[in-house]
Design an enzyme around this catalytic site. Structure first.
Site, PDB file in Angstrom:
ATOM      1  N   THR A  36      56.975  28.038  23.377  1.00  0.00           N
ATOM      2  CA  THR A  36      56.424  29.383  23.582  1.00  0.00           C
ATOM      3  C   THR A  36      56.612  29.802  25.041  1.00  0.00           C
ATOM      4  O   THR A  36      56.988  30.945  25.323  1.00  0.00           O
ATOM      5  CB  THR A  36      54.929  29.414  23.183  1.00  0.00           C
ATOM      6  OG1 THR A  36      54.782  28.767  21.908  1.00  0.00           O
ATOM      7  CG2 THR A  36      54.430  30.839  23.074  1.00  0.00           C
ATOM      8  N   GLY A 100      49.360  19.012  24.586  1.00  0.00           N
ATOM      9  CA  GLY A 100      50.016  17.749  24.895  1.00  0.00           C
ATOM     10  C   GLY A 100      51.093  17.353  23.910  1.00  0.00           C
ATOM     11  O   GLY A 100      51.604  16.236  23.974  1.00  0.00           O
ATOM     12  N   GLY A 101      51.450  18.284  23.006  1.00  0.00           N
ATOM     13  CA  GLY A 101      52.565  17.997  22.102  1.00  0.00           C
ATOM     14  C   GLY A 101      53.818  17.611  22.874  1.00  0.00           C
ATOM     15  O   GLY A 101      54.619  16.799  22.419  1.00  0.00           O
ATOM     16  N   GLU A 108      49.137  20.207  32.786  1.00  0.00           N
ATOM     17  CA  GLU A 108      48.702  21.491  32.216  1.00  0.00           C
ATOM     18  C   GLU A 108      47.215  21.724  32.443  1.00  0.00           C
ATOM     19  O   GLU A 108      46.786  22.848  32.709  1.00  0.00           O
ATOM     20  CB  GLU A 108      49.027  21.526  30.717  1.00  0.00           C
ATOM     21  CG  GLU A 108      50.524  21.593  30.455  1.00  0.00           C
ATOM     22  CD  GLU A 108      50.902  21.355  29.006  1.00  0.00           C
ATOM     23  OE1 GLU A 108      52.048  21.674  28.652  1.00  0.00           O
ATOM     24  OE2 GLU A 108      50.080  20.849  28.228  1.00  0.00           O
TER      25      GLU A 108
HETATM   26  C1  5RP Z   1      52.954  20.579  25.983  1.00  0.00           C
HETATM   27  C2  5RP Z   1      51.973  21.489  25.350  1.00  0.00           C
HETATM   28  C3  5RP Z   1      52.490  22.717  24.695  1.00  0.00           C
HETATM   29  O1  5RP Z   1      51.903  23.827  25.288  1.00  0.00           O
HETATM   30  C4  5RP Z   1      52.136  22.670  23.239  1.00  0.00           C
HETATM   31  O2  5RP Z   1      52.693  21.480  22.686  1.00  0.00           O
HETATM   32  C5  5RP Z   1      52.669  23.890  22.480  1.00  0.00           C
HETATM   33  O3  5RP Z   1      54.074  23.859  22.491  1.00  0.00           O
HETATM   34  P1  5RP Z   1      54.950  24.930  21.715  1.00  0.00           P
HETATM   35  O4  5RP Z   1      54.810  26.227  22.442  1.00  0.00           O
HETATM   36  O5  5RP Z   1      56.342  24.361  21.755  1.00  0.00           O
HETATM   37  O6  5RP Z   1      54.420  25.011  20.296  1.00  0.00           O
HETATM   38  O7  5RP Z   1      50.780  21.261  25.340  1.00  0.00           O
HETATM   39  O8  5RP Z   1      52.346  19.428  26.501  1.00  0.00           O
END
Ligand code: 5RP
Length: 210
Positions: A36, A100-101, A108
């Protein structure tokens, strides 16, 4: 609801573009991480704002931001940010976040906490009734087996490292109250930080809708 990939991508883009419009000349800006945020960076660059000073929560964000001409500095040269914008993996109605994905949640959270206004940008599929596992963890390498034992059940993410070299794992146990689990993880030695973000960090949630 079954939505196509295109709708989800469109929602991410719409949320990111709406958030980019909130940044003003001369602001210090925290840039999050993920797919995103990858829509946020070009939207921000297109605005041609003057005097921006940005910090990046991951190498991927830093590289993309620099390529787009956004000025990125190490987060050692100032002690607060005007605004930070980042994605999330889950958002609950009471504004608890799971993040944290991408394994960047420690940076963050530092950036979110340092910002006067932390804005979360998500597609509508990220909205949940209640947060659920897994909870991303960043762990110190030193004493790793002992730390893993203390946070069981846990799954190591193969070869994954945080932007600062920490070990990335996921706590897979069920939980009810995120505040209780957040407190328990935070007081476990060897846990650098976890992916539960409390509502007090969150100023706005911008949701893209198809
Ligand atoms: C990375 C994060 C990202 O913000 C979260 O995983 C969302 O990612 P995406 O916008 O690809 O769905 O926390 O550590």
């Amino acid at each position: 609801v079954d939505r196509g990939v295109t709708d989800i991508e469109g929602e991410k883009r719409a949320a990111a573009e709406a958030a980019a419009a909130l940044v003003e000349d001369g602001m210090t800006v925290g840039l999050g991480t993920g797919s995103t945020v990858a829509y946020l960076l070009p939207a921000l660059a297109r605005r041609g704002l003057r005097g921006l000073r940005c910090v990046a929560t991951s190498v991927a964000t830093e590289v993309q931001a620099r390529e787009l001409g956004l000025p990125v500095e190490p987060f050692t040269s100032f002690d607060r940010l005007d605004i930070a914008i980042d994605g999330a993996d889950q958002v609950s109605p009471d504004r608890w976040l799971m993040k944290g994905g991408g394994g960047a949640h420690t940076r963050e959270k530092i950036v979110a906490a340092a910002a006067d206004r932390f804005i979360v940008v998500v597609s509508s599929d990220k909205l949940v009734d209640a947060l659920s596992p897994p909870v991303p963890l960043e762990l110190l390498e030193f004493g790793l087996p002992a730390t893993l034992r203390a946070v069981e059940p846990v799954r190591l993410r193969d070869a994954a490292r945080s932007p600062d070299g920490g070990v990335i794992a996921d706590h897979t146990g069920p939980f009810g109250d995120p505040a209780e689990l957040a407190a328990r993880l935070a007081e476990t030695p060897g846990v650098v930080d976890h992916g539960l973000f409390a509502p007090g960090l969150v100023a706005d949630v911008v949701i893209g809708r198809a």
